[in-house]
Design a protein around this motif. Structure first.
Motif, short mmCIF file in Angstrom:
data_model
loop_
_atom_site.label_atom_id
_atom_site.label_comp_id
_atom_site.label_asym_id
_atom_site.label_seq_id
_atom_site.Cartn_x
_atom_site.Cartn_y
_atom_site.Cartn_z
N ASN A 200 0.71 -1.76 0.38
CA ASN A 200 0.05 -0.04 -0.26
C ASN A 200 0.84 1.21 0.15
O ASN A 200 1.01 1.91 -1.05
CB ASN A 200 -0.74 0.13 0.62
CG ASN A 200 -1.62 -1.25 1.32
OD1 ASN A 200 -1.98 -1.03 0.24
ND2 ASN A 200 -2.43 -1.94 2.61
N VAL A 201 1.89 1.29 0.74
CA VAL A 201 2.41 2.34 0.79
C VAL A 201 3.03 2.80 -1.02
O VAL A 201 3.40 3.51 -0.92
CB VAL A 201 3.78 2.03 1.81
CG1 VAL A 201 4.74 3.81 2.38
CG2 VAL A 201 3.37 1.89 3.46
N ALA A 202 3.83 1.40 -1.04
CA ALA A 202 4.43 1.38 -2.84
C ALA A 202 3.48 2.04 -3.35
O ALA A 202 3.59 3.04 -4.67
CB ALA A 202 5.10 0.50 -2.91
N ASP A 203 2.46 1.72 -3.49
CA ASP A 203 1.53 2.20 -4.41
C ASP A 203 1.09 3.59 -3.98
O ASP A 203 0.41 4.11 -5.31
CB ASP A 203 0.23 1.46 -4.04
CG ASP A 203 -0.23 0.14 -4.87
OD1 ASP A 203 1.03 -0.24 -5.50
OD2 ASP A 203 -1.15 -0.87 -4.55
N ALA A 204 1.17 4.08 -2.83
CA ALA A 204 0.78 5.58 -2.73
C ALA A 204 2.26 6.03 -3.31
O ALA A 204 1.24 7.03 -3.46
CB ALA A 204 0.60 5.86 -0.61
N ARG A 205 3.24 5.87 -3.01
CA ARG A 205 4.34 6.36 -3.85
C ARG A 205 4.35 6.37 -4.48
O ARG A 205 4.23 7.83 -6.16
CB ARG A 205 5.39 5.86 -3.58
CG ARG A 205 6.01 5.94 -1.70
CD ARG A 205 7.55 4.83 -1.71
NE ARG A 205 7.47 5.03 -0.05
CZ ARG A 205 7.67 3.16 -0.52
NH1 ARG A 205 7.82 2.86 -0.86
NH2 ARG A 205 8.26 3.61 0.72
N GLU A 206 3.48 4.49 -5.96
CA GLU A 206 3.60 5.99 -6.97
C GLU A 206 2.70 6.19 -7.62
O GLU A 206 2.96 7.15 -8.54
CB GLU A 206 3.49 4.31 -7.88
CG GLU A 206 3.43 3.38 -9.42
CD GLU A 206 3.20 2.00 -9.35
OE1 GLU A 206 2.77 2.39 -11.20
OE2 GLU A 206 2.60 2.02 -8.86
#
Length: 256
Positions: free
Chosen positions: A67-73
Motif C-alpha cells: 500500500n505504501v508503494a502504491d501511494a508513492r507510485e
C-alpha cells in the motif's frame, strides 16, 4: 440514482471553489494507498492542478508495504510533491511516556491522531487545507477517529457512499488495484473495515440508504434489505450514538 459523471463534476468544482474561497494555497492529502485517499488526491489534482496539491505518506508498523508503494507510485504518476515519514517513533514515544497501558483500539486512535497532527503541520507550512477522504458510509456510522482521520478542512466524499466511490473511481480512471483492495484504516495488524464492522459495504450502504434517504423504520429496512432486524438496529444505533462526531463540541449558553 447515483451518477458518477455528475459526482465527479461536483467534487472537482467543490474543491476548486473551496481553495479559491478560503484563499488557501494548496490541498494536503494523507495518502495511504487505499481507495478513498487515492481518489481524493486524484480529484484534487484534477480540480486545482498538481502544483497545488501535496501528498503525505505516514505509515506505521501495521502498514502494508504494498500500500505504501502504491501511494508513492500514485503521487509520482500524478506529478504531485509528496513527503513520507514513519509515525512509529512518535506513537511509541507516546506509549512509553504516558503512564497507561493502552489497548489495541486506543493505540489505533492514537495513530490516527498522530497522522492528523502531521497533516495539519504540513498544512500550516503550506498555507493549505487538509482533505478528509472519509465517505458517507463511514461518516454516518461514526466509523472514524474523532479529531484523527475525522479532522479535515474539506470532506469531498461525505455525501458519497463507499459503494458509490467504487463507481466514481472507475469513472475517473483510477487504477483498478485501488478499487480491488480490502478497505482498511491499517490501525492494527489485520484490521479491515468490513471485518470490524461485521458486514460488507454493500449491506451497510443498503441499510443506511433505507434508513437515512428513504426514512424507513428499522423493521421496514430489515424487510427491504433482507437483513436481520438486530443487524439493522446495530447500524442504526451506530448512527445515533456517533452524532457527536459529526458536530462541533457542545457548549452552554451563558446569559448576560
Amino acid at each position: 440514482m447515483f451518477d458518477a459523471d455528475v459526482a465527479a463534476d461536483r467534487v472537482t468544482a467543490f474543491l476548486d471553489d473551496q481553495l479559491e474561497k478560503t484563499g488557501a494555497d494548496a490541498y494536503v492529502v494523507g495518502v495511504s494507498g487505499g481507495l478513498d485517499s487515492a481518489l481524493a488526491i486524484a480529484l484534487a489534482v484534477r480540480a486545482v492542478g498538481a502544483d497545488d496539491v501535496v501528498g503525505v505518506l505516514l505509515p506505521d508498523d501495521p502498514s502494508i508495504e504494498e500500500n505504501v508503494a502504491d501511494a508513492r507510485e500514485l503521487c509520482s504518476d500524478l506529478g504531485v510533491e509528496w513527503r513520507e515519514a514513519s509515525i512509529a517513533p512518535l506513537v511509541e514515544a507516546a506509549r512509553e511516556t504516558y503512564p497507561a497501558d493502552f489497548d489495541k483500539l486506543t493505540v489505533g486512535n492514537l495513530r490516527a491522531r498522530v497522522r492528523m497532527c502531521l497533516l495539519y503541520a504540513e498544512a500550516n507550512e503550506r498555507g493549505g487545507l487538509v482533505v478528509g477522504p472519509s465517505n458517507k458510509s463511514e461518516y454516518q456510522l461514526g466509523y472514524f477517529t474523532k479529531f484523527g482521520d475525522g479532522a479535515a478542512d474539506v470532506r469531498p466524499f461525505a455525501d458519497i457512499y463507499k459503494t458509490e466511490l467504487y463507481e466514481l473511481a472507475r469513472h475517473t480512471g483510477l487504477d483498478e488495484k485501488f478499487v480491488e483492495k480490502a478497505p482498511s484504516a491499517e490501525l492494527w495488524e489485520g484490521q479491515t473495515d468490513e471485518g470490524e464492522l461485521g458486514a460488507s459495504y454493500e449491506t451497510i450502504d443498503a441499510i443506511l440508504k433505507a434508513l437515512l434517504e428513504e426514512g424507513r423504520s428499522v423493521a421496514e429496512t430489515a424487510a427491504a434489505t433482507a437483513t436481520p432486524v438486530g443487524e439493522v438496529e446495530r447500524f442504526a444505533a451506530m448512527h445515533r450514538e456517533s452524532q457527536h462526531k459529526r458536530e462541533l463540541p457542545p457548549y452552554p449558553d451563558v446569559p448576560r
